[in-house]
Scaffold this active site. Structure first.
Site, PDB file in Angstrom:
ATOM      1  N   LYS A 204       0.860  -1.190   0.000  1.00 14.67           N
ATOM      2  CA  LYS A 204       0.000   0.000   0.000  1.00 14.67           C
ATOM      3  C   LYS A 204       0.892   1.235   0.000  1.00 14.67           C
ATOM      4  O   LYS A 204       1.789   1.356   0.836  1.00 14.67           O
ATOM      5  CB  LYS A 204      -0.880  -0.004   1.251  1.00 14.67           C
ATOM      6  CG  LYS A 204      -1.673   1.287   1.439  1.00 14.67           C
ATOM      7  CD  LYS A 204      -2.595   1.207   2.638  1.00 14.67           C
ATOM      8  CE  LYS A 204      -3.273   2.535   2.887  1.00 14.67           C
ATOM      9  NZ  LYS A 204      -4.322   2.460   3.903  1.00 14.67           N
TER      10      LYS A 204
HETATM   11  C1  R5P Z   1      -2.050   3.710   7.192  1.00 18.00           C
HETATM   12  O1  R5P Z   1      -1.253   3.013   7.713  1.00 18.00           O
HETATM   13  C2  R5P Z   1      -3.401   3.435   7.608  1.00 18.00           C
HETATM   14  O2  R5P Z   1      -3.902   2.325   6.960  1.00 18.00           O
HETATM   15  C3  R5P Z   1      -4.264   4.600   7.484  1.00 18.00           C
HETATM   16  O3  R5P Z   1      -5.166   4.618   8.512  1.00 18.00           O
HETATM   17  C4  R5P Z   1      -4.959   4.661   6.189  1.00 18.00           C
HETATM   18  O4  R5P Z   1      -4.057   4.515   5.135  1.00 18.00           O
HETATM   19  C5  R5P Z   1      -5.569   5.951   6.005  1.00 18.00           C
HETATM   20  O5  R5P Z   1      -6.342   5.963   4.879  1.00 18.00           O
HETATM   21  P1  R5P Z   1      -6.639   7.356   4.258  1.00 18.00           P
HETATM   22  O6  R5P Z   1      -5.313   8.051   4.146  1.00 18.00           O
HETATM   23  O7  R5P Z   1      -7.222   7.051   2.925  1.00 18.00           O
HETATM   24  O8  R5P Z   1      -7.585   8.060   5.158  1.00 18.00           O
END
Ligand code: R5P
Length: 294
Positions: A204
């Protein structure tokens, strides 16, 4: 060890040449075992090879987060529109009915909160037995490449991969970015490739310039994080560009659950990921659903 200085940084990504054709729909998993492939197929839709993950693990560092104040009210409603929930075991066990029966990316690293200036020191917070007990489709472990906690976060990732490999559970390596950390193509090329070489089955990361190079150089699927909330059309545009440039899906949080209409946003993201909608069409679709035309 290779010299650190004076290295040639690029030669040829062969962007005009596709990777060899494989029968399994998940990049780099052709030779994986049955159980691993079964779990990967819960994450990546076998019909499209892509995934829509909803990330709502924010509470593990941020506590109650805008849009996620009531996990029990917000999250189950979005279940029909996603392939995977990415969350902590505490959130899943308390707020998601087991009848959800879709992919689960179980957040397995933890260790600091937003109160900490350096959030790069995490530990593995879930043991493999509990990941098995929860029927996790993969374990998500964050790494902090270039930060003070780099080494220990890599150790966390490698331990999770070793444990998961024993039981056929893939590991999702999460590339962290922080206040003092780079967000350049060079950084994402480095970090994503490192995680894949350590054995992560999925990576990711964030969308960046020359994203197709990042995808080309990473031998496993890349899912794109959403990042801070931006207007819905911009989030859809980012998702569209990432998909066109080779992402295997999105793992989005705030841009879904903080959207004016999270369900409509989830549906629109699904159109981009699984049905090749361009961002304009997807935004129109979002507005139509929001306005209850569809
Ligand atoms: C990262 O490590 C976590 O998974 C985050 O909580 C997640 O990536 C956040 O998602 P977004 O940036 O789309 O809110």
């Amino acid at each position: 060890m290779a010299d650190k200085d004076g290295n040639q940084l690029e030669k040829d990504y062969h962007l005009d040449i596709r990777p060899p054709k494989q029968n399994f729909h998940v990049k780099g998993a052709e030779h994986a075992d049955w159980g691993m492939k079964d779990r990967l197929s819960r994450i990546f839709n076998p019909a499209t090879g892509k995934t829509v993950m909803l990330a709502f693990d924010h509470g593990y560092i941020m506590g109650s987060t805008a849009g996620l104040e009531r996990l029990d009210l917000v999250v189950p409603k979005l279940a029909p529109e996603v392939d995977v929930f990415m969350a902590t075991r505490g959130a899943i066990r308390t707020c998601v009915p087991p009848t959800f029966n879709k992919g689960l990316a179980l957040r397995c690293s933890a260790g600091s909160s937003v109160l900490d200036d350096d959030m790069s020191h995490e530990v593995i917070g879930v043991n493999i037995e509990d990941a098995i007990r929860m029927n996790a489709s993969c374990m998500a472990v964050q790494t902090f490449i270039g930060a003070p906690g780099e080494k220990s976060s890599i150790e966390n990732l490698c331990k999770a991969i070793d444990a998961g490999n024993r039981y056929g559970i893939p590991t999702l390596g999460v590339v962290a970015v922080g206040k003092q950390m780079e967000r350049t193509t060079k950084f994402f090329l480095l970090a994503t490739r490192m995680l894949a070489e350590f054995g992560a089955h999925i990576v990711k990361t964030y969308y960046c310039d020359d994203f197709e190079k990042v995808v080309a150089a990473c031998p496993v699927p890349i899912v794109v994080a959403g990042g801070k909330k931006v207007p819905e059309d911009e989030a859809l545009e980012m998702a569209y560009k990432a998909m066109v440039e080779g992402a295997a899906g999105v793992d989005m949080g705030r841009n879904i659950f903080q959207a004016e209409d999270p369900l409509a946003m989830c549906k629109a993201i699904g159109k981009v990921v699984h049905e090749n909608y361009n961002s304009k069409l997807a935004y129109q679709f979002y507005r139509d659903v929001k306005n209850k035309i569809k």
